[in-house]
Design an enzyme around this catalytic site. Structure first.
Site, short mmCIF file in Angstrom:
data_model
loop_
_atom_site.label_atom_id
_atom_site.label_comp_id
_atom_site.label_asym_id
_atom_site.label_seq_id
_atom_site.Cartn_x
_atom_site.Cartn_y
_atom_site.Cartn_z
N ASP A 191 0.87 -1.16 0.00
CA ASP A 191 0.00 0.00 0.00
C ASP A 191 0.92 1.23 0.00
O ASP A 191 2.09 1.16 0.34
CB ASP A 191 -0.94 -0.03 1.23
CG ASP A 191 -2.10 0.94 1.07
OD1 ASP A 191 -3.08 0.83 1.82
OD2 ASP A 191 -2.03 1.80 0.16
C1 GLC Z 1 -4.21 4.45 -0.19
C2 GLC Z 1 -5.09 3.31 0.26
C3 GLC Z 1 -5.22 2.22 -0.74
C4 GLC Z 1 -5.09 2.79 -2.14
C5 GLC Z 1 -3.68 3.29 -2.29
C6 GLC Z 1 -3.43 3.94 -3.66
O1 GLC Z 1 -3.47 4.91 0.89
O2 GLC Z 1 -4.79 2.72 1.52
O3 GLC Z 1 -6.48 1.58 -0.51
O4 GLC Z 1 -5.37 1.79 -3.10
O5 GLC Z 1 -3.31 4.20 -1.26
O6 GLC Z 1 -4.22 5.09 -3.78
#
Ligand code: GLC
Length: 747
Positions: free
Chosen positions: A278
């Site tokens: 993430d």
């Molecule tokens: C965010 C979220 C995740 C998302 C990623 C890209 O922090 O936790 O769900 O897909 O970053 O945007």
């Protein structure tokens, strides 16, 4: 590799990957493990804190050099071709980029937030909306979505409950699989296939006290019983990527957890795809106090099984040195690169890198079929909590309606907290939808009366005046987009005070009051909102919100949604979930009994329980019957029930099957959902429904972390929610035991 040329002899996929791998430099290999925000096309990333964003020219050079393998949040087929050309034409090995984005519940056409869609209790509907989202996303050049979010959420203070399927693992697992099938379609190689990425692996929904990013500390039994099954269902449905979570699990961050990312994911489940971190979750290992520095964080995340690093740039920066030092092996590098290239090949990117970058495909965005589906999904998400004296449905003519509240009009609060690409210009807000449905649009008075979290000068007076001129009041109150979603945990999940003051004032006019909740989570309804004679949960319904709510309010469609999350009496009851344990001193459902498991001034019940949802006909379940009181160890038992519609309107009922394992080697929940059906019941008629149970349905995760069923007695209910409906009981017989003759004769 990668040019549109057709090789004379098409190698077997593995051979092509190995041949490519053998030609790659270490820097090019690490490039395939690096994902950045598409600064060339997206500008600022609205969904994340601004970190490590590359300048446009720098990113173009990184792509040409083969040092980046994937981009996210960029959209547009035509512009996508230009960016893809940098990789496919200009780089040395011509490896295509993978374009990802957060397409959570729709692209340009927006569907209800996933929690609202879960209220339909219809996996097929979830598959259809995911498929429609995939068709629009791939028409804009996106091939990978960071969805579905499959985190079970039992604490409504957590803002991200809006993105998932609610508190129940059975429903959550069915929807996880359905959404993966919808996104990916029948073949991931198809131009309109959207690679799924079930997230956040794992147990992000178990953050302590519902505070986002907080510590997760839970038993391995609960992890296996409640939080892992939706991921397994998603992978079994074909998902080829997953996203490692921000949170730790029992002291080891998910993003540096070899047990989770290696033992569970690959060894036990045989997962064949790749893991992406993430957003900067690898870099955050330092803040966790798990990595000494960024270099250490790169080592820990990569060696634990995070194949691709999102946005931090740590792999680019540190993996070469870590390989040279021996802290990371080339075998592990090749394993990760092989996983990524194999997925790119499965998507068809090597053979047709521009297949999903077809400007003509943009015609299919927002087509009539998709718009109709958005309206159907929005209708099916609406939950009728209360409808005293049949106040609803309303007449479309012959009455004056006051539409009051901060959500009465405006397209800016329809999509919810996780929509980056929705087309607001085509969205239908509440006032517009109602006017379109009314015989005389002028019979609708619209007054905001309050802002979302602050008073509106003169607002209440104007609202009261409008209420006094009307025959019925619609009160559109609740949470704004910014009050749920990521990093939006709330300690009090109530209607904000200014809106409550508005509600109280309007209620004092004595006019019939219909509450239309705008919400991204279960709420602890309070004051005049709680006491209104009619209450509809309308979540964030997306592009067709106004039309769908009007369809329900005026009875064009009867409400059929049911709660995927429990609505508590008070915020202080959170975490609150229906499948709780008995404890040694269970509090009776009615009456205050001292020295039992309850709060001093609040009982232990939900205001509106999981599974609850009314419609415009009085429905009930009766005549529950088991085809036997004994279930042989390898047998099957059929549970029969009848749904009765005593009303004047046809209805769709949702009979739900619950069980309770009375005695087991680990304590078991007082109820567990094991089945549900959408059943049409004509006015004044009844419909029979049956459920089949086998030992597998009774299994649970034992102390040895293996799923097991144990002989003994089970309670069973069929109800229209988790708290009502007739019950019976049956015995799961031990292996080899046979149904006693008397019992056999009885049935
Ligand atoms: C965010 C979220 C995740 C998302 C990623 C890209 O922090 O936790 O769900 O897909 O970053 O945007």
């Amino acid at each position: 590799m990668g040019r549109a040329s057709t090789p004379q002899v098409v190698d077997a996929p593995e051979a092509r990957i190995e041949a490519l791998l053998s030609r790659m430099t270490l820097e090019e290999k690490i490039g395939q493990l690096t994902l950045y925000g598409d600064a060339i096309r997206m500008g600022a990333d609205k969904a994340n804190p601004a970190r490590h964003a590359l300048e446009v020219q720098a990113l173009r050079e990184e792509i040409r050099a083969g040092r980046v393998g994937a981009l996210f949040q960029g959209t547009g087929a035509r512009s996508g071709r230009e960016v893809q050309r940098l990789a496919v034409e200009d780089s040395r090995l011509h490896i295509p980029l993978l374009f990802g984005a957060d397409v959570i519940h729709g692209m340009r056409t927006v569907f209800p937030i996933p929690l609202g869609e879960a209220a339909s209790f219809d996996p097929e509907l979830a598959r259809r909306t995911a498929r429609a989202a995939a068709r629009e996303a791939t028409a804009l050049g996106i091939k990978w979505t960071f969805a579905p979010m499959v985190d079970i959420a039992r604490d409504q203070r957590w803002g991200r409950v809006s993105e998932g399927a609610g508190e129940d693992v059975y429903l959550g697992s069915l929807l996880a699989a359905a959404r993966v099938r919808g996104f990916q379609g029948s073949s991931v190689a198809a131009p309109d296939a959207l690679l799924a990425c079930p997230k956040h692996f794992a147990a992000y929904g178990a953050v302590s006290a519902g505070m986002d990013y907080n510590t997760v500390d839970l038993s391995l039994v609960t992890l296996w019983q409640t939080y892992l099954p939706p991921f397994k269902a998603a992978f079994d449905a074909g998902a080829l990527t997953t996203m490692s979570a921000f949170n730790e699990i029992n002291g080891v961050p998910a993003t540096a957890n070899p047990w989770l990312l290696g033992t569970v994911l690959h060894e036990r489940w045989g997962f064949k795809g790749f893991v992406v971190s993430d957003y900067t979750a690898d870099e955050e290992l330092v803040k966790h106090g798990f990595a000494a520095d960024a270099r250490d964080a790169a080592r820990l995340a990569f060696n634990a099984g995070v194949d691709m690093s999102m946005q931090s740039g740590l792999y680019q920066k540190y993996l070469p040195g870590l390989v040279r030092s021996g802290a990371v092996t080339m075998a592990r590098i090749d394993e990760a690169v092989r996983r990524v290239l194999t997925v790119k090949q499965a998507l068809g990117l090597f053979d047709a890198p521009y297949a999903s970058l077809d400007p003509d495909a943009e015609q299919r965005i927002g087509d009539e079929q998709t718009t109709r589906l958005a309206r159907e999904a929005a209708q099916r998400a609406v939950v009728l909590l209360r409808n005293d004296h049949g106040l609803l449905p309303l007449r479309r003519a012959g009455q004056r309606i006051a539409l009051i509240g901060p959500f009465a009009s405006g397209r800016d609060e329809l999509f919810g907290p996780w929509t980056l690409y929705g087309d607001e210009s085509r969205a239908v807000d509440l006032a517009t939808g109602l006017r379109a449905a009314l015989a005389d649009p002028a019979s609708l008075i619209v007054v905001h009366g309050s802002r979302v979290e602050s008073p509106l000068p003169g607002g209440i007076a104007a609202a009261v005046a409008a209420a006094r001129q009307s025959d019925v009041v619609l009160l559109a109150v609740g949470e704004s987009t910014g009050m749920s979603g990521e990093a939006q945990s709330r300690t009090e999940i109530t209607i904000p005070a200014p809106q409550l003051a508005l509600a109280q004032a309007v209620a004092r006019t004595g006019k019939p009051l219909v509450v239309l909740l705008r919400n991204g989570r279960a709420l602890a309804l309070n004051g005049a909102v709680r006491d209104a004679p009619a209450i509809l949960v309308t979540w964030f319904l997306g592009s067709q919100a106004g039309n769908a709510i009007a369809d329900i309010l005026f009875g064009k469609v009867a409400p059929s949604g049911h709660l995927p999350v429990s609505f508590p009496v008070e915020s202080g009851q959170e975490p609150f979930y229906y499948d709780h344990k008995s404890t040694g001193r269970p509090s009776p459902e009615r009456g205050d009994v001292a020295f039992t498991a309850r709060y001093r001034t609040t009982g232990n019940l939900a205001l509106y329980p999981f599974g609850h949802g009314l419609t415009y006909s009085p429905l009930r379940i009766d005549s529950l019957r088991l085809d036997s009181a004994q279930l042989p160890w390898d047998g099957r038992l059929v549970v029969h029930a009848r749904v009765v519609n005593a009303g004047q309107r046809d209805a769709v009922a949702l009979p739900q099957l619950y069980i309770h394992d009375r005695v087991a080697s680990l304590t078991r929940p007082v109820r567990e959902l094991k089945g549900f059906r959408q059943v049409k019941v004509a006015a004044g008629a009844s419909s029979d429904v049956e459920f089949e149970l086998t030992r597998a349905d009774l299994a649970f995760v034992g102390a040895d972390l293996e799923r097991r069923a144990e002989p003994g007695w089970f309670d069973v209910w069929v109800g229209l929610s988790s708290t009502q409906g007739p019950g019976s009981a049956f015995e799961l017989l031990a292996p080899g035991a046979v149904v006693p003759p008397a019992a056999a004769a009885h049935n």
